[in-house]
Motif scaffolding. Structure first.
Motif, mmCIF file in Angstrom:
data_model
loop_
_atom_site.group_PDB
_atom_site.id
_atom_site.type_symbol
_atom_site.label_atom_id
_atom_site.label_comp_id
_atom_site.label_asym_id
_atom_site.label_seq_id
_atom_site.Cartn_x
_atom_site.Cartn_y
_atom_site.Cartn_z
ATOM 1 N N UNK A 1 38.305 42.224 24.648
ATOM 2 C CA UNK A 1 37.130 41.682 24.889
ATOM 3 C C UNK A 1 36.771 41.416 26.175
ATOM 4 N N UNK A 2 35.464 41.740 26.624
ATOM 5 C CA UNK A 2 35.212 41.592 28.151
ATOM 6 C C UNK A 2 35.445 40.165 28.857
ATOM 7 N N UNK A 3 35.826 39.932 30.071
ATOM 8 C CA UNK A 3 35.928 38.484 30.685
ATOM 9 C C UNK A 3 34.805 38.871 31.686
ATOM 10 N N UNK A 4 34.125 37.683 32.015
ATOM 11 C CA UNK A 4 33.164 37.433 32.942
ATOM 12 C C UNK A 4 33.528 36.370 33.698
ATOM 13 N N UNK A 5 33.528 36.524 34.935
ATOM 14 C CA UNK A 5 33.526 35.392 36.044
ATOM 15 C C UNK A 5 32.629 35.443 37.055
ATOM 16 N N UNK A 6 32.453 34.567 37.798
ATOM 17 C CA UNK A 6 31.538 34.533 38.715
ATOM 18 C C UNK A 6 32.186 34.170 40.144
ATOM 19 N N UNK A 7 31.741 35.038 41.465
ATOM 20 C CA UNK A 7 32.447 34.756 42.627
ATOM 21 C C UNK A 7 31.421 34.300 43.563
ATOM 22 N N UNK A 8 31.608 33.218 44.086
ATOM 23 C CA UNK A 8 30.833 32.757 45.333
ATOM 24 C C UNK A 8 31.286 33.291 46.709
ATOM 25 N N UNK A 9 30.460 33.888 47.527
ATOM 26 C CA UNK A 9 30.961 34.223 48.949
ATOM 27 C C UNK A 9 30.591 33.435 49.938
ATOM 28 N N UNK A 10 31.201 33.352 51.011
ATOM 29 C CA UNK A 10 30.714 32.188 52.012
ATOM 30 C C UNK A 10 29.381 32.320 52.706
ATOM 31 N N UNK A 11 28.899 33.482 52.607
ATOM 32 C CA UNK A 11 27.533 33.818 52.993
ATOM 33 C C UNK A 11 26.388 33.213 51.887
ATOM 34 N N UNK A 12 26.968 32.847 50.956
ATOM 35 C CA UNK A 12 26.085 32.310 49.903
ATOM 36 C C UNK A 12 25.801 33.093 48.731
ATOM 37 N N UNK A 13 26.114 34.274 48.702
ATOM 38 C CA UNK A 13 25.892 35.314 47.564
ATOM 39 C C UNK A 13 26.735 35.068 46.625
ATOM 40 N N UNK A 14 26.221 35.130 45.441
ATOM 41 C CA UNK A 14 26.947 35.078 43.736
ATOM 42 C C UNK A 14 27.101 36.264 43.495
ATOM 43 N N UNK A 15 28.233 36.484 42.964
ATOM 44 C CA UNK A 15 28.453 37.952 42.424
ATOM 45 C C UNK A 15 29.166 37.619 40.880
ATOM 46 N N UNK A 16 28.525 38.348 39.943
ATOM 47 C CA UNK A 16 29.032 38.288 38.518
ATOM 48 C C UNK A 16 29.879 39.505 38.294
ATOM 49 N N UNK A 17 31.038 39.185 37.738
ATOM 50 C CA UNK A 17 31.945 40.396 37.486
ATOM 51 C C UNK A 17 32.286 40.270 36.129
ATOM 52 N N UNK A 18 32.014 41.361 35.182
ATOM 53 C CA UNK A 18 32.620 41.664 34.037
ATOM 54 C C UNK A 18 33.862 42.532 34.114
#
Length: 101
Positions: A1-18
């Motif tokens: 089953x896929x796992x989704x997570x969100x990563x917030x970078x110090x420059x304000x970017x939000x990255x969603x990783x599956x």
């Protein structure tokens, strides 16, 4: 089953990783093996072919022997006929007496 997570970078970017968990995915292994019947059939056909070839070779040798015997018999028959003709020719001519001198 896929796992989704969100990563917030110090420059304000939000990255969603599956991510797909390789351990959770089922592994399907297909293996097809024959029962060996094809090899047995090939062996039987091969042995039959060898036997058939051997039978033809033996018969060819026998035919040569029969032909040789037939030729020898014909030659004996011709020889006997020639002897009979010679005897008949000798018997057809009367004996000649030497002339008186």
């Amino acid at each position: 089953m896929p796992t989704e997570r969100t990563v917030e970078h110090p420059d304000g970017r939000v990255e969603r990783i599956t991510e797909n968990d390789p351990a959770a995915a089922p592994v399907v292994v297909e293996s097809r093996r024959g029962g060996g019947l094809g090899g047995v059939v090939a062996l039987i056909i091969g042995l039959a072919l060898v036997g058939l070839i051997g039978w033809f070779l033996i018969n060819m040798n026998r035919n040569d022997a029969v032909e040789s015997n037939a030729i020898a018999g014909a030659a004996d028959s011709v020889g006997g006929a020639a002897e009979n003709i010679g005897d008949a020719a000798r018997d057809a001519v009367p004996d000649r007496q030497p002339p008186a001198s």
